[in-house]
Design a protein around this motif. Sequence first.
Motif, PDB file in Angstrom:
ATOM      1  N   VAL A  23       0.840  -1.212   0.000  1.00  0.00           N
ATOM      2  CA  VAL A  23       0.000   0.000   0.000  1.00  0.00           C
ATOM      3  C   VAL A  23       0.869   1.254   0.000  1.00  0.00           C
ATOM      4  CG1 VAL A  23      -1.617   1.335   1.415  1.00  0.00           C
ATOM      5  CG2 VAL A  23      -2.042  -1.080   0.998  1.00  0.00           C
ATOM      6  N   VAL A  24       1.932   1.253   0.809  1.00  0.00           N
ATOM      7  CA  VAL A  24       2.821   2.421   0.856  1.00  0.00           C
ATOM      8  C   VAL A  24       3.489   2.633  -0.502  1.00  0.00           C
ATOM      9  CG1 VAL A  24       4.983   3.285   1.862  1.00  0.00           C
ATOM     10  CG2 VAL A  24       3.186   2.396   3.346  1.00  0.00           C
ATOM     11  N   LEU A  25       3.950   1.546  -1.131  1.00  0.00           N
ATOM     12  CA  LEU A  25       4.579   1.686  -2.452  1.00  0.00           C
ATOM     13  C   LEU A  25       3.587   2.195  -3.493  1.00  0.00           C
ATOM     14  CD1 LEU A  25       6.852  -1.480  -2.602  1.00  0.00           C
ATOM     15  CD2 LEU A  25       7.534   0.901  -2.276  1.00  0.00           C
ATOM     16  N   VAL A  26       2.368   1.705  -3.452  1.00  0.00           N
ATOM     17  CA  VAL A  26       1.347   2.189  -4.396  1.00  0.00           C
ATOM     18  C   VAL A  26       1.079   3.675  -4.174  1.00  0.00           C
ATOM     19  CG1 VAL A  26      -1.106   2.017  -4.961  1.00  0.00           C
ATOM     20  CG2 VAL A  26       0.279  -0.046  -4.815  1.00  0.00           C
ATOM     21  N   LEU A  27       1.017   4.090  -2.909  1.00  0.00           N
ATOM     22  CA  LEU A  27       0.799   5.515  -2.633  1.00  0.00           C
ATOM     23  C   LEU A  27       1.980   6.362  -3.099  1.00  0.00           C
ATOM     24  CD1 LEU A  27      -0.923   5.423   0.861  1.00  0.00           C
ATOM     25  CD2 LEU A  27      -1.943   5.980  -1.336  1.00  0.00           C
ATOM     26  N   PHE A  28       3.218   5.855  -2.897  1.00  0.00           N
ATOM     27  CA  PHE A  28       4.388   6.600  -3.401  1.00  0.00           C
ATOM     28  C   PHE A  28       4.322   6.746  -4.915  1.00  0.00           C
ATOM     29  CE2 PHE A  28       7.520   5.593   0.280  1.00  0.00           C
ATOM     30  CZ  PHE A  28       6.961   6.611   1.019  1.00  0.00           C
ATOM     31  N   VAL A  29       3.986   5.684  -5.613  1.00  0.00           N
ATOM     32  CA  VAL A  29       3.881   5.754  -7.070  1.00  0.00           C
ATOM     33  C   VAL A  29       2.778   6.723  -7.480  1.00  0.00           C
ATOM     34  CG1 VAL A  29       3.273   4.426  -9.130  1.00  0.00           C
ATOM     35  CG2 VAL A  29       4.905   3.495  -7.482  1.00  0.00           C
ATOM     36  N   ALA A  30       1.637   6.660  -6.787  1.00  0.00           N
ATOM     37  CA  ALA A  30       0.522   7.552  -7.126  1.00  0.00           C
ATOM     38  C   ALA A  30       0.904   9.018  -6.902  1.00  0.00           C
ATOM     39  CB  ALA A  30      -0.709   7.188  -6.300  1.00  0.00           C
ATOM     40  N   PHE A  31       1.557   9.297  -5.753  1.00  0.00           N
ATOM     41  CA  PHE A  31       1.978  10.681  -5.502  1.00  0.00           C
ATOM     42  C   PHE A  31       3.046  11.112  -6.501  1.00  0.00           C
ATOM     43  CE2 PHE A  31       0.597  10.227  -0.862  1.00  0.00           C
ATOM     44  CZ  PHE A  31      -0.596  10.875  -1.108  1.00  0.00           C
ATOM     45  N   GLY A  32       3.943  10.218  -6.861  1.00  0.00           N
ATOM     46  CA  GLY A  32       4.959  10.547  -7.860  1.00  0.00           C
ATOM     47  C   GLY A  32       4.333  10.869  -9.205  1.00  0.00           C
ATOM     48  N   LEU A  33       3.360  10.064  -9.619  1.00  0.00           N
ATOM     49  CA  LEU A  33       2.668  10.355 -10.883  1.00  0.00           C
ATOM     50  C   LEU A  33       1.887  11.664 -10.809  1.00  0.00           C
ATOM     51  CD1 LEU A  33       1.426   6.802 -11.919  1.00  0.00           C
ATOM     52  CD2 LEU A  33       3.287   8.135 -12.915  1.00  0.00           C
ATOM     53  N   THR A  34       1.339  11.963  -9.648  1.00  0.00           N
ATOM     54  CA  THR A  34       0.616  13.228  -9.480  1.00  0.00           C
ATOM     55  C   THR A  34       1.571  14.413  -9.622  1.00  0.00           C
ATOM     56  OG1 THR A  34      -0.926  12.148  -7.983  1.00  0.00           O
ATOM     57  CG2 THR A  34      -0.854  14.535  -7.904  1.00  0.00           C
ATOM     58  N   ILE A  35       2.735  14.311  -8.992  1.00  0.00           N
ATOM     59  CA  ILE A  35       3.720  15.392  -9.105  1.00  0.00           C
ATOM     60  C   ILE A  35       4.214  15.511 -10.541  1.00  0.00           C
ATOM     61  CG2 ILE A  35       6.049  16.079  -8.388  1.00  0.00           C
ATOM     62  CD1 ILE A  35       5.369  14.884  -5.629  1.00  0.00           C
ATOM     63  N   LEU A  36       4.434  14.366 -11.201  1.00  0.00           N
ATOM     64  CA  LEU A  36       4.858  14.379 -12.598  1.00  0.00           C
ATOM     65  C   LEU A  36       3.794  15.023 -13.489  1.00  0.00           C
ATOM     66  CD1 LEU A  36       6.979  13.389 -14.694  1.00  0.00           C
ATOM     67  CD2 LEU A  36       5.564  11.345 -14.921  1.00  0.00           C
ATOM     68  N   ALA A  37       2.532  14.681 -13.263  1.00  0.00           N
ATOM     69  CA  ALA A  37       1.456  15.270 -14.066  1.00  0.00           C
ATOM     70  C   ALA A  37       1.343  16.767 -13.811  1.00  0.00           C
ATOM     71  CB  ALA A  37       0.137  14.575 -13.762  1.00  0.00           C
ATOM     72  N   THR A  38       1.528  17.183 -12.581  1.00  0.00           N
ATOM     73  CA  THR A  38       1.472  18.612 -12.265  1.00  0.00           C
ATOM     74  C   THR A  38       2.615  19.360 -12.959  1.00  0.00           C
ATOM     75  OG1 THR A  38       0.506  18.091 -10.109  1.00  0.00           O
ATOM     76  CG2 THR A  38       1.431  20.291 -10.373  1.00  0.00           C
ATOM     77  N   GLY A  39       3.804  18.780 -12.901  1.00  0.00           N
ATOM     78  CA  GLY A  39       4.950  19.407 -13.584  1.00  0.00           C
ATOM     79  C   GLY A  39       4.749  19.460 -15.085  1.00  0.00           C
ATOM     80  N   LEU A  40       4.210  18.407 -15.665  1.00  0.00           N
ATOM     81  CA  LEU A  40       3.946  18.386 -17.104  1.00  0.00           C
ATOM     82  C   LEU A  40       2.894  19.431 -17.491  1.00  0.00           C
ATOM     83  CD1 LEU A  40       4.615  16.950 -19.743  1.00  0.00           C
ATOM     84  CD2 LEU A  40       2.745  15.368 -19.253  1.00  0.00           C
ATOM     85  N   ALA A  41       1.851  19.553 -16.674  1.00  0.00           N
ATOM     86  CA  ALA A  41       0.816  20.555 -16.961  1.00  0.00           C
ATOM     87  C   ALA A  41       1.395  21.967 -16.868  1.00  0.00           C
ATOM     88  CB  ALA A  41      -0.344  20.388 -15.983  1.00  0.00           C
ATOM     89  N   LEU A  42       2.225  22.214 -15.863  1.00  0.00           N
ATOM     90  CA  LEU A  42       2.852  23.525 -15.722  1.00  0.00           C
ATOM     91  C   LEU A  42       3.759  23.817 -16.916  1.00  0.00           C
ATOM     92  CD1 LEU A  42       3.203  25.986 -13.877  1.00  0.00           C
ATOM     93  CD2 LEU A  42       5.101  24.798 -12.801  1.00  0.00           C
ATOM     94  N   ALA A  43       4.511  22.815 -17.363  1.00  0.00           N
ATOM     95  CA  ALA A  43       5.381  23.003 -18.530  1.00  0.00           C
ATOM     96  C   ALA A  43       4.551  23.283 -19.783  1.00  0.00           C
ATOM     97  CB  ALA A  43       6.242  21.760 -18.731  1.00  0.00           C
ATOM     98  N   MET A  44       3.409  22.607 -19.938  1.00  0.00           N
ATOM     99  CA  MET A  44       2.557  22.850 -21.108  1.00  0.00           C
ATOM    100  C   MET A  44       1.980  24.263 -21.087  1.00  0.00           C
ATOM    101  SD  MET A  44       2.850  20.283 -22.998  1.00  0.00           S
ATOM    102  CE  MET A  44       1.592  20.633 -24.184  1.00  0.00           C
ATOM    103  N   VAL A  45       1.589  24.742 -19.923  1.00  0.00           N
ATOM    104  CA  VAL A  45       1.064  26.110 -19.822  1.00  0.00           C
ATOM    105  C   VAL A  45       2.174  27.118 -20.168  1.00  0.00           C
ATOM    106  CG1 VAL A  45       0.218  27.841 -18.181  1.00  0.00           C
ATOM    107  CG2 VAL A  45      -0.781  25.554 -18.207  1.00  0.00           C
ATOM    108  N   CYS A  46       3.364  26.890 -19.608  1.00  0.00           N
ATOM    109  CA  CYS A  46       4.484  27.802 -19.914  1.00  0.00           C
ATOM    110  C   CYS A  46       4.826  27.775 -21.403  1.00  0.00           C
ATOM    111  CB  CYS A  46       5.711  27.418 -19.094  1.00  0.00           C
ATOM    112  SG  CYS A  46       5.520  27.736 -17.327  1.00  0.00           S
ATOM    113  N   LEU A  47       4.818  26.570 -21.995  1.00  0.00           N
ATOM    114  CA  LEU A  47       5.119  26.460 -23.415  1.00  0.00           C
ATOM    115  C   LEU A  47       4.058  27.155 -24.272  1.00  0.00           C
ATOM    116  CD1 LEU A  47       7.041  25.266 -25.497  1.00  0.00           C
ATOM    117  CD2 LEU A  47       5.637  23.200 -25.494  1.00  0.00           C
ATOM    118  N   THR A  48       2.807  27.039 -23.886  1.00  0.00           N
ATOM    119  CA  THR A  48       1.731  27.705 -24.625  1.00  0.00           C
ATOM    120  C   THR A  48       1.878  29.222 -24.546  1.00  0.00           C
ATOM    121  OG1 THR A  48       0.260  25.857 -24.140  1.00  0.00           O
ATOM    122  CG2 THR A  48      -0.778  27.917 -24.826  1.00  0.00           C
TER     123      THR A  48
END
Length: 105
Positions: free
Chosen positions: A63-88
């Motif tokens: 469960v802890v590993l799944v939560l770490f992966v989920a939070f990591g993907l959330t941070i990655l998605a947030t960073g990707l969205a921020l990069a897309m906004v900056c690029l736009t």
Amino acid sequence: MTEHVYRQQIGYDLAGNPMYAPPTLQQAPVVQLAAPLEDIKAHPWGAYAAAGCFGLLALTVVVVLVLFVAFGLTILATGLALAMVCLTICTLVLRSMWRDYQRGK
């Protein structure tokens, strides 16, 4: 073995009192076990408890590993969205500057 004295009532005397036969010695009935003692198994309850604790620990780790992966993907998605906004925004600003440069302003 325990021996019991049983007295059987055989009738009544003229006064109405019960009359009993002379006492006889009888053995108590023998109770049969459901299974012979050789067939009864000893269960390793300590091993069962240890397996349960190990299973709980393994489930917690998963469960802890799944939560770490989920939070990591959330941070990655947030960073990707921020990069897309900056690029736009950068693309829109550069296009506006390019148009102004082409017009000669």
